[in-house]
Design a protein around this motif. Structure first.
Motif, PDB file in Angstrom:
ATOM      1  N   LEU A 130       0.833  -1.301   0.141  1.00 19.05           N
ATOM      2  CA  LEU A 130      -0.108  -0.108  -0.033  1.00 19.05           C
ATOM      3  C   LEU A 130       0.900   1.224   0.062  1.00 19.05           C
ATOM      4  CD1 LEU A 130      -3.129   0.400   2.175  1.00 19.05           C
ATOM      5  CD2 LEU A 130      -1.672   2.212   1.666  1.00 19.05           C
ATOM      6  N   VAL A 131       1.760   1.291   0.823  1.00 16.12           N
ATOM      7  CA  VAL A 131       2.568   2.509   0.911  1.00 16.12           C
ATOM      8  C   VAL A 131       3.650   2.524   0.044  1.00 16.12           C
ATOM      9  CG1 VAL A 131       4.257   3.818   2.601  1.00 16.12           C
ATOM     10  CG2 VAL A 131       2.257   2.508   3.543  1.00 16.12           C
ATOM     11  N   GLY A 132       4.112   1.477  -0.239  1.00 13.76           N
ATOM     12  CA  GLY A 132       5.404   1.476  -1.636  1.00 13.76           C
ATOM     13  C   GLY A 132       4.729   1.779  -2.572  1.00 13.76           C
ATOM     14  N   GLY A 133       3.596   1.484  -3.170  1.00 17.55           N
ATOM     15  CA  GLY A 133       2.906   1.537  -4.339  1.00 17.55           C
ATOM     16  C   GLY A 133       2.598   3.075  -4.317  1.00 17.55           C
ATOM     17  N   GLN A 134       2.207   3.654  -3.547  1.00 12.20           N
ATOM     18  CA  GLN A 134       1.922   5.090  -3.428  1.00 12.20           C
ATOM     19  C   GLN A 134       2.984   5.951  -3.703  1.00 12.20           C
ATOM     20  OE1 GLN A 134      -1.152   6.170  -3.466  1.00 12.20           O
ATOM     21  NE2 GLN A 134      -2.336   4.416  -2.846  1.00 12.20           N
ATOM     22  N   ILE A 135       4.288   5.460  -2.942  1.00 11.72           N
ATOM     23  CA  ILE A 135       5.349   5.961  -3.119  1.00 11.72           C
ATOM     24  C   ILE A 135       6.026   6.024  -4.620  1.00 11.72           C
ATOM     25  CG2 ILE A 135       7.876   6.496  -2.499  1.00 11.72           C
ATOM     26  CD1 ILE A 135       6.823   5.597   0.518  1.00 11.72           C
ATOM     27  N   VAL A 136       5.953   4.844  -5.095  1.00 10.07           N
ATOM     28  CA  VAL A 136       6.306   4.499  -6.388  1.00 10.07           C
ATOM     29  C   VAL A 136       5.794   5.596  -7.587  1.00 10.07           C
ATOM     30  CG1 VAL A 136       6.283   2.843  -8.364  1.00 10.07           C
ATOM     31  CG2 VAL A 136       7.122   2.177  -6.179  1.00 10.07           C
ATOM     32  N   SER A 137       4.450   5.676  -7.241  1.00 10.02           N
ATOM     33  CA  SER A 137       3.511   6.458  -8.285  1.00 10.02           C
ATOM     34  C   SER A 137       4.083   7.921  -7.832  1.00 10.02           C
ATOM     35  CB  SER A 137       2.169   6.265  -8.118  1.00 10.02           C
ATOM     36  OG  SER A 137       1.827   4.948  -8.079  1.00 10.02           O
ATOM     37  N   TYR A 138       4.338   8.415  -6.631  1.00  4.72           N
ATOM     38  CA  TYR A 138       4.720   9.706  -6.349  1.00  4.72           C
ATOM     39  C   TYR A 138       6.098   9.907  -7.021  1.00  4.72           C
ATOM     40  CZ  TYR A 138       6.123  13.668  -3.743  1.00  4.72           C
ATOM     41  OH  TYR A 138       6.736  15.029  -3.480  1.00  4.72           O
ATOM     42  N   VAL A 139       7.028   9.245  -6.810  1.00  4.75           N
ATOM     43  CA  VAL A 139       8.521   9.650  -7.340  1.00  4.75           C
ATOM     44  C   VAL A 139       8.228   9.663  -8.732  1.00  4.75           C
ATOM     45  CG1 VAL A 139      10.614   8.529  -7.868  1.00  4.75           C
ATOM     46  CG2 VAL A 139       9.592   8.171  -5.721  1.00  4.75           C
ATOM     47  N   LYS A 140       7.487   9.008  -9.666  1.00  6.36           N
ATOM     48  CA  LYS A 140       7.445   9.419 -11.192  1.00  6.36           C
ATOM     49  C   LYS A 140       6.637  10.789 -11.113  1.00  6.36           C
ATOM     50  CE  LYS A 140       4.965   7.805 -15.387  1.00  6.36           C
ATOM     51  NZ  LYS A 140       4.332   6.910 -15.936  1.00  6.36           N
ATOM     52  N   ALA A 141       5.609  10.934 -10.484  1.00  9.40           N
ATOM     53  CA  ALA A 141       4.829  12.392 -10.771  1.00  9.40           C
ATOM     54  C   ALA A 141       5.638  13.463 -10.218  1.00  9.40           C
ATOM     55  CB  ALA A 141       3.402  12.182  -9.960  1.00  9.40           C
ATOM     56  N   ARG A 142       6.508  13.152  -9.262  1.00 13.30           N
ATOM     57  CA  ARG A 142       7.288  14.341  -8.830  1.00 13.30           C
ATOM     58  C   ARG A 142       8.269  14.664  -9.678  1.00 13.30           C
ATOM     59  NH1 ARG A 142       8.332  18.796  -7.630  1.00 13.30           N
ATOM     60  NH2 ARG A 142       9.229  19.624  -5.814  1.00 13.30           N
ATOM     61  N   ALA A 143       8.892  13.758 -10.210  1.00 11.87           N
ATOM     62  CA  ALA A 143      10.105  13.726 -11.086  1.00 11.87           C
ATOM     63  C   ALA A 143       9.601  14.498 -12.374  1.00 11.87           C
ATOM     64  CB  ALA A 143      10.729  12.414 -11.658  1.00 11.87           C
ATOM     65  N   GLU A 144       8.347  13.957 -12.946  1.00  5.13           N
ATOM     66  CA  GLU A 144       7.639  14.749 -14.236  1.00  5.13           C
ATOM     67  C   GLU A 144       7.539  16.103 -13.957  1.00  5.13           C
ATOM     68  OE1 GLU A 144       4.587  12.209 -15.222  1.00  5.13           O
ATOM     69  OE2 GLU A 144       6.033  10.676 -16.205  1.00  5.13           O
ATOM     70  N   SER A 145       7.216  16.464 -12.520  1.00  3.67           N
ATOM     71  CA  SER A 145       6.788  17.825 -12.279  1.00  3.67           C
ATOM     72  C   SER A 145       8.099  18.665 -12.571  1.00  3.67           C
ATOM     73  CB  SER A 145       6.151  18.087 -10.991  1.00  3.67           C
ATOM     74  OG  SER A 145       7.244  17.757 -10.028  1.00  3.67           O
ATOM     75  N   VAL A 146       9.278  18.124 -12.414  1.00  2.00           N
ATOM     76  CA  VAL A 146      10.593  18.983 -12.610  1.00  2.00           C
ATOM     77  C   VAL A 146      11.201  18.749 -13.691  1.00  2.00           C
ATOM     78  CG1 VAL A 146      10.732  19.356  -9.786  1.00  2.00           C
ATOM     79  CG2 VAL A 146      11.641  17.415 -10.954  1.00  2.00           C
ATOM     80  N   GLY A 147      10.623  18.170 -14.607  1.00  2.00           N
ATOM     81  CA  GLY A 147      11.060  18.023 -15.955  1.00  2.00           C
ATOM     82  C   GLY A 147      12.055  16.724 -16.144  1.00  2.00           C
ATOM     83  N   LEU A 148      11.956  15.782 -15.080  1.00  2.00           N
ATOM     84  CA  LEU A 148      12.667  14.636 -15.069  1.00  2.00           C
ATOM     85  C   LEU A 148      11.718  13.381 -15.322  1.00  2.00           C
ATOM     86  CD1 LEU A 148      14.806  15.134 -11.995  1.00  2.00           C
ATOM     87  CD2 LEU A 148      15.706  15.699 -14.364  1.00  2.00           C
ATOM     88  N   THR A 149      12.338  12.135 -15.658  1.00  2.00           N
ATOM     89  CA  THR A 149      11.536  11.073 -16.073  1.00  2.00           C
ATOM     90  C   THR A 149      11.946   9.630 -14.748  1.00  2.00           C
ATOM     91  OG1 THR A 149      13.283  10.235 -17.584  1.00  2.00           O
ATOM     92  CG2 THR A 149      11.729  11.613 -18.538  1.00  2.00           C
TER      93      THR A 149
END
Length: 205
Positions: A123-142
């Motif tokens: 539950l927690v890990g899946g949310q963080i995995v998705s957050y890492v992608k979203a946060r990276a994309e928000s600053v122009g990274l992949t």
């Protein structure tokens, strides 16, 4: 990972459905919301009560609407920023409901504490995995890819519940432990992907 291999085949099945719904004036956002409500309700009502087979089947059917709303956006020829945010938000709600419900079942009717702990990691890990992608994309990274993405999380979690409902011993525990390990590995892969992306951006300056 499944996205890399199955997306084209799935699109061939869902695109005609998406076109039909768009032709009838149905909004992708409505499909997203209805699918989310159904998946959340199926998870939190049926799974903790021990209706594992029915809960897994109904949750799976509602989760599949997530494929339909994407097909509808393609059929319409465009997506919207609101639709993208709504879709991601609803995905997180479904994931939380499913693994929260499995945790509840494992701690009560299932009496499988290892499965409960693994479900919390998922539950927690899946949310963080998705957050890492979203946060990276928000600053122009992949931060693409990884061993276990959302499709794998849902498949393993629902399959474990389904098999447990058929009285397969330790099905939920095995599925969730494998998924928990895969989720931790995926989180590491995403972090490394962000690091590589950041270095490439720095070199390009």
């Amino acid at each position: 990972m499944l996205n890399l291999f199955a997306r084209g085949h799935v699109n061939r099945l869902t695109d005609p459905v998406g076109r039909r719904l768009v032709d009838h004036g149905v909004s992708p956002d409505v499909v997203t919301v209805l699918g989310t409500v159904g998946a959340v309700a199926s998870s939190v009502v049926l799974l903790p009560a021990g209706w594992l087979v029915l809960g897994a089947v109904l949750t799976t059917l509602f989760v599949l609407t997530d494929l339909i709303d994407g097909a509808m956006a393609r059929a319409r020829g465009y997506g919207t920023p609101f639709g993208a945010v709504l879709d991601s938000t609803c995905d997180r709600m479904v994931d939380g409901a499913l693994f929260g419900a499995l945790t509840w079942w494992a701690l009560t009717l299932g009496d499988e504490p290892v499965a409960a702990a693994a479900a919390l990691v998922c539950l927690v890990g899946g949310q963080i995995v998705s957050y890492v992608k979203a946060r990276a994309e928000s600053v122009g990274l992949t931060a693409e890819g990884g061993l276990v993405e959302r499709a794998e999380r849902l498949i393993l979690g629902l399959l474990g519940a389904f098999l447990a409902g058929l009285d397969v011993p330790y099905a939920v525990t095995v599925a969730l432990v494998l998924l928990a390990v895969g989720t931790v590995v995926t989180l590491g892969q995403r972090i490394l992907a962000v690091r590589r992306s950041a270095r490439e951006v720095q070199r390009g300056r």
